[in-house]
Design a protein around this motif. Structure first.
Motif, PDB file in Angstrom:
ATOM      1  N   ALA A  93       0.834  -1.199   0.000  1.00  0.00           N
ATOM      2  CA  ALA A  93       0.000   0.000   0.000  1.00  0.00           C
ATOM      3  C   ALA A  93       0.870   1.250   0.000  1.00  0.00           C
ATOM      4  CB  ALA A  93      -0.909  -0.006   1.228  1.00  0.00           C
ATOM      5  N   ASP A  94       0.475   2.219  -0.800  1.00  0.00           N
ATOM      6  CA  ASP A  94       1.219   3.467  -0.905  1.00  0.00           C
ATOM      7  C   ASP A  94       1.042   4.264   0.385  1.00  0.00           C
ATOM      8  OD1 ASP A  94       2.292   5.904  -1.509  1.00  0.00           O
ATOM      9  OD2 ASP A  94       1.369   6.052  -3.498  1.00  0.00           O
ATOM     10  N   PRO A  95       2.145   4.611   1.078  1.00  0.00           N
ATOM     11  CA  PRO A  95       2.021   5.347   2.344  1.00  0.00           C
ATOM     12  C   PRO A  95       1.821   6.838   2.131  1.00  0.00           C
ATOM     13  CG  PRO A  95       4.323   5.002   1.839  1.00  0.00           C
ATOM     14  CD  PRO A  95       3.539   4.335   0.717  1.00  0.00           C
ATOM     15  N   GLY A  96       1.813   7.283   0.897  1.00  0.00           N
ATOM     16  CA  GLY A  96       1.738   8.709   0.630  1.00  0.00           C
ATOM     17  C   GLY A  96       3.118   9.284   0.400  1.00  0.00           C
ATOM     18  N   ARG A  97       3.186  10.590   0.243  1.00  0.00           N
ATOM     19  CA  ARG A  97       4.459  11.242  -0.029  1.00  0.00           C
ATOM     20  C   ARG A  97       5.344  11.248   1.204  1.00  0.00           C
ATOM     21  NH1 ARG A  97       5.028  14.282  -4.492  1.00  0.00           N
ATOM     22  NH2 ARG A  97       6.453  15.694  -3.415  1.00  0.00           N
ATOM     23  N   PHE A  98       6.622  11.238   0.939  1.00  0.00           N
ATOM     24  CA  PHE A  98       7.601  11.326   2.007  1.00  0.00           C
ATOM     25  C   PHE A  98       7.427  12.649   2.754  1.00  0.00           C
ATOM     26  CE2 PHE A  98      11.776  12.974   3.327  1.00  0.00           C
ATOM     27  CZ  PHE A  98      12.148  11.989   4.234  1.00  0.00           C
ATOM     28  N   HIS A  99       7.447  12.587   4.087  1.00  0.00           N
ATOM     29  CA  HIS A  99       7.279  13.788   4.898  1.00  0.00           C
ATOM     30  C   HIS A  99       8.305  13.760   6.018  1.00  0.00           C
ATOM     31  CE1 HIS A  99       5.554  17.245   6.772  1.00  0.00           C
ATOM     32  NE2 HIS A  99       5.119  16.586   7.835  1.00  0.00           N
ATOM     33  N   SER A 100       9.148  14.796   6.075  1.00  0.00           N
ATOM     34  CA  SER A 100      10.196  14.844   7.091  1.00  0.00           C
ATOM     35  C   SER A 100       9.918  15.952   8.101  1.00  0.00           C
ATOM     36  CB  SER A 100      11.568  15.072   6.440  1.00  0.00           C
ATOM     37  OG  SER A 100      11.625  16.348   5.819  1.00  0.00           O
ATOM     38  N   PHE A 101      10.601  15.849   9.238  1.00  0.00           N
ATOM     39  CA  PHE A 101      10.487  16.821  10.321  1.00  0.00           C
ATOM     40  C   PHE A 101      11.888  17.255  10.722  1.00  0.00           C
ATOM     41  CE2 PHE A 101       6.998  13.861  10.472  1.00  0.00           C
ATOM     42  CZ  PHE A 101       5.868  14.628  10.707  1.00  0.00           C
ATOM     43  N   GLY A 102      12.077  18.556  10.942  1.00  0.00           N
ATOM     44  CA  GLY A 102      13.374  19.087  11.320  1.00  0.00           C
ATOM     45  C   GLY A 102      13.298  19.945  12.556  1.00  0.00           C
ATOM     46  N   PRO A 103      14.297  20.791  12.780  1.00  0.00           N
ATOM     47  CA  PRO A 103      14.333  21.618  13.995  1.00  0.00           C
ATOM     48  C   PRO A 103      13.099  22.481  14.201  1.00  0.00           C
ATOM     49  CG  PRO A 103      16.462  21.660  12.892  1.00  0.00           C
ATOM     50  CD  PRO A 103      15.530  20.929  11.978  1.00  0.00           C
ATOM     51  N   HIS A 104      12.460  22.907  13.112  1.00  0.00           N
ATOM     52  CA  HIS A 104      11.283  23.768  13.252  1.00  0.00           C
ATOM     53  C   HIS A 104      10.039  22.987  13.714  1.00  0.00           C
ATOM     54  CE1 HIS A 104      13.459  27.103  11.580  1.00  0.00           C
ATOM     55  NE2 HIS A 104      13.704  26.455  10.454  1.00  0.00           N
ATOM     56  N   HIS A 105      10.148  21.660  13.769  1.00  0.00           N
ATOM     57  CA  HIS A 105       9.002  20.833  14.159  1.00  0.00           C
ATOM     58  C   HIS A 105       9.172  20.237  15.558  1.00  0.00           C
ATOM     59  CE1 HIS A 105       9.109  20.632   9.669  1.00  0.00           C
ATOM     60  NE2 HIS A 105       7.810  20.846   9.813  1.00  0.00           N
ATOM     61  N   ILE A 106      10.177  20.682  16.299  1.00  0.00           N
ATOM     62  CA  ILE A 106      10.462  20.055  17.589  1.00  0.00           C
ATOM     63  C   ILE A 106       9.284  20.198  18.547  1.00  0.00           C
ATOM     64  CG2 ILE A 106      11.917  20.232  19.649  1.00  0.00           C
ATOM     65  CD1 ILE A 106      14.269  20.854  17.751  1.00  0.00           C
ATOM     66  N   GLU A 107       8.690  21.361  18.616  1.00  0.00           N
ATOM     67  CA  GLU A 107       7.553  21.553  19.538  1.00  0.00           C
ATOM     68  C   GLU A 107       6.374  20.685  19.108  1.00  0.00           C
ATOM     69  OE1 GLU A 107       8.181  23.197  22.185  1.00  0.00           O
ATOM     70  OE2 GLU A 107      10.135  23.851  21.404  1.00  0.00           O
ATOM     71  N   GLU A 108       6.155  20.596  17.799  1.00  0.00           N
ATOM     72  CA  GLU A 108       5.063  19.761  17.277  1.00  0.00           C
ATOM     73  C   GLU A 108       5.268  18.300  17.662  1.00  0.00           C
ATOM     74  OE1 GLU A 108       3.663  18.102  12.892  1.00  0.00           O
ATOM     75  OE2 GLU A 108       4.727  20.018  13.026  1.00  0.00           O
ATOM     76  N   LEU A 109       6.503  17.804  17.514  1.00  0.00           N
ATOM     77  CA  LEU A 109       6.790  16.415  17.857  1.00  0.00           C
ATOM     78  C   LEU A 109       6.685  16.200  19.364  1.00  0.00           C
ATOM     79  CD1 LEU A 109       9.826  15.775  15.479  1.00  0.00           C
ATOM     80  CD2 LEU A 109       7.492  14.912  15.215  1.00  0.00           C
ATOM     81  N   GLY A 110       7.105  17.197  20.119  1.00  0.00           N
ATOM     82  CA  GLY A 110       6.995  17.077  21.569  1.00  0.00           C
ATOM     83  C   GLY A 110       5.556  16.943  22.024  1.00  0.00           C
ATOM     84  N   ALA A 111       4.667  17.732  21.434  1.00  0.00           N
ATOM     85  CA  ALA A 111       3.247  17.649  21.789  1.00  0.00           C
ATOM     86  C   ALA A 111       2.642  16.327  21.315  1.00  0.00           C
ATOM     87  CB  ALA A 111       2.501  18.832  21.177  1.00  0.00           C
ATOM     88  N   ARG A 112       3.048  15.878  20.145  1.00  0.00           N
ATOM     89  CA  ARG A 112       2.486  14.645  19.573  1.00  0.00           C
ATOM     90  C   ARG A 112       2.838  13.419  20.393  1.00  0.00           C
ATOM     91  NH1 ARG A 112       3.826  12.792  13.329  1.00  0.00           N
ATOM     92  NH2 ARG A 112       3.113  10.625  13.471  1.00  0.00           N
ATOM     93  N   TYR A 113       4.069  13.389  20.914  1.00  0.00           N
ATOM     94  CA  TYR A 113       4.534  12.180  21.601  1.00  0.00           C
ATOM     95  C   TYR A 113       4.741  12.373  23.096  1.00  0.00           C
ATOM     96  CZ  TYR A 113       5.191  10.260  16.955  1.00  0.00           C
ATOM     97  OH  TYR A 113       4.968   9.801  15.672  1.00  0.00           O
ATOM     98  N   GLY A 114       4.368  13.505  23.617  1.00  0.00           N
ATOM     99  CA  GLY A 114       4.470  13.726  25.050  1.00  0.00           C
ATOM    100  C   GLY A 114       5.902  13.758  25.558  1.00  0.00           C
ATOM    101  N   LEU A 115       6.805  14.355  24.781  1.00  0.00           N
ATOM    102  CA  LEU A 115       8.204  14.430  25.209  1.00  0.00           C
ATOM    103  C   LEU A 115       8.327  15.359  26.409  1.00  0.00           C
ATOM    104  CD1 LEU A 115       9.992  14.694  21.738  1.00  0.00           C
ATOM    105  CD2 LEU A 115       9.750  12.679  23.190  1.00  0.00           C
TER     106      LEU A 115
END
Length: 448
Positions: free
Chosen positions: A9-31
């Motif tokens: 199954a096609d997972p969709g387009r590649f999507h990366s996260f960098g330094p500007h996404h740190i707060e977003e990742l922290g909220a998403r995973y409860g860091l």
């Protein structure tokens, strides 16, 4: 069904996260706040990039912060000196961008951004002009860094090529096109192998990659084209369901059909990277083209520094038809104090894991230091009445006359790199000259 037709199954387009996404990742995973501060601060110096596949399929978020894949891709406290981390944190809080830039540059310069004399000793020249984006350390192999392939699907925190990714042109190997490489290869018929590396060449579109690879097929003396890649572990869809995945496999087939070998040098750092269906599917599709998949990784503290992980990983590689190739010693660059494993422990881990393998998986070699004079294998520890010694051997060398030659160094509980060792003075003079810190000279890229 042909492996050239994807059924995943096609997972969709590649999507990366960098330094500007740190707060977003922290909220998403409860860091935790401490995790976020460390990631935010250390990523000022060391590159940070991750993607959705790694986040969703490889990291065990119930084991944070001790999960090995989390440590593999997210900057951690301790990767920089405590005083430097404190200073960077203060500058960030103060919003002092100019001061921050200056301190980041200072810290990076102290992290040995190009280990083993890469810039001083490995850069080849043609008609007196240095060639950008190339390295020629061993007579038969040239490394080629296509300009468009100098990033990765995700960054490993241990990566010895971290300097490629920090945006400093003075630290970067990058070739705009293959023209100079082809000219160099015509002048150097002893070169049989070209390693297309980066970064990661699999970050490029197949059309772009083809523009770098096809010209090599006009050089009869080139018999093997290697691709150094972490994509099989970090974005296996590149070989399965990306829009040009089938085109990529056809490019491999084209090279094989020309009578040459294709070697995909896959970087697997932990057995979990081989545990997904799409990863095994990717390897099967690569192998269906006639390419061979070789697997290598360094021994990394906190990630794979136990024999069971290596034995499991090598067995998994063998099970999918890949070739276990190298266990490297973590190089003396970047956050090496965080990741390094003493050589004596590295030898014990390798031996214990190796003993557990079936014969067909004993193709692997290690632990190996890819140092200035060449690839130095730690064969083990020799106990003698005069003391204990590391048994060492050059399995690849800048001077090929040294290949296969054994020598030894005084055993040390703390030594983690060749420069930490005291060589046995009874070793042959040419070995002592090559392995001593002052041995390599500018321009001494290859000895015929």
């Amino acid at each position: 069904m042909s492996l050239l037709v994807s059924t995943t199954a096609d997972p969709g387009r590649f999507h990366s996260f960098g330094p500007h996404h740190i707060e977003e990742l922290g909220a998403r995973y409860g860091l935790s706040a401490d995790n976020l501060h460390a990631i935010r601060t250390i990523s000022q110096v060391l590159p940070f990039r991750v993607n959705e596949y790694v986040l969703s399929h490889l990291i065990d978020w119930d084991r944070i912060p001790d999960d090995p894949i989390f440590r593999l891709v997210f900057p951690q406290r301790g990767m920089l000196a405590a005083a430097d981390e404190q200073l960077l944190g203060d500058l960030l809080r103060a919003g002092d961008r100019k001061g921050l830039r200056g301190e980041v540059a200072r810290i990076r310069a102290g992290l040995n951004p190009h280990p083993s004399g890469q810039q001083q000793h490995n850069v080849p020249s043609l008609d007196g002009q240095e060639l950008p984006g190339m390295q020629h350390k061993y007579r038969e192999t040239v490394l080629y860094f296509p300009q468009q392939g100098q990033t990765c699907h995700a960054y490993c925190t241990y990566c010895f090529r971290w300097a490629q990714f920090v945006g400093d042109a003075d630290l970067r190997f990058a070739a705009p096109g293959p023209e100079q490489l082809v000219s160099y290869l015509h002048r150097h018929p002893a070169v049989t192998d070209v390693l297309v590396t980066g970064g990661d060449p699999m970050i490029m579109s197949t059309e772009r990659l083809r523009s770098h690879v096809e010209p090599l097929l006009a050089v009869d003396t080139v018999r093997t084209i290697r691709f150094g890649t972490k994509a099989v572990a970090y974005w296996p869809y590149r070989f399965v369901s990306d829009t040009d995945a089938d085109d990529l496999l056809r490019l491999f087939e084209q090279v094989v059909a020309s009578g040459r070998s294709v070697a995909v040098m896959a970087h697997f750092s932990h057995p979990r990277e081989l545990a997904t269906e799409v990863a095994t599917r990717a390897i099967a599709r690569i192998r269906s083209t006639g390419a061979v998949v070789y697997c290598q990784a360094p021994l990394i503290r906190y990630v794979n520094d136990d024999a069971r992980a290596w034995s499991e990983m090598w067995r998994a590689e063998l099970a999918v038809g890949a070739v276990p190739y190298y266990m490297f010693v973590e190089r003396d660059t970047g956050p090496r104090d965080y990741f390094q494993v003493p050589l004596t422990r590295a030898a014990d881990i390798f031996r214990t894991a190796y003993q557990d393998l079936p014969g067909l998986a004993r193709t692997v070699r290690g632990p190996v230091m890819s140092a200035t004079p060449g690839k130095v294998l730690v064969d083990g520890v020799e106990r003698t009445p005069d003391g204990d010694f590391f048994q060492l051997r050059l399995i690849q060398a800048r001077d090929r006359r040294l290949v296969g030659r054994p020598f030894r160094a005084r055993w040390s509980a703390d030594a983690a790199w060749l420069s930490d060792l005291e060589l046995d003075p009874t070793a042959p003079a040419d070995i002592l000259a090559a392995v001593s810190p002052s041995a390599a000279r500018p321009g001494a890229a290859v000895t015929a």
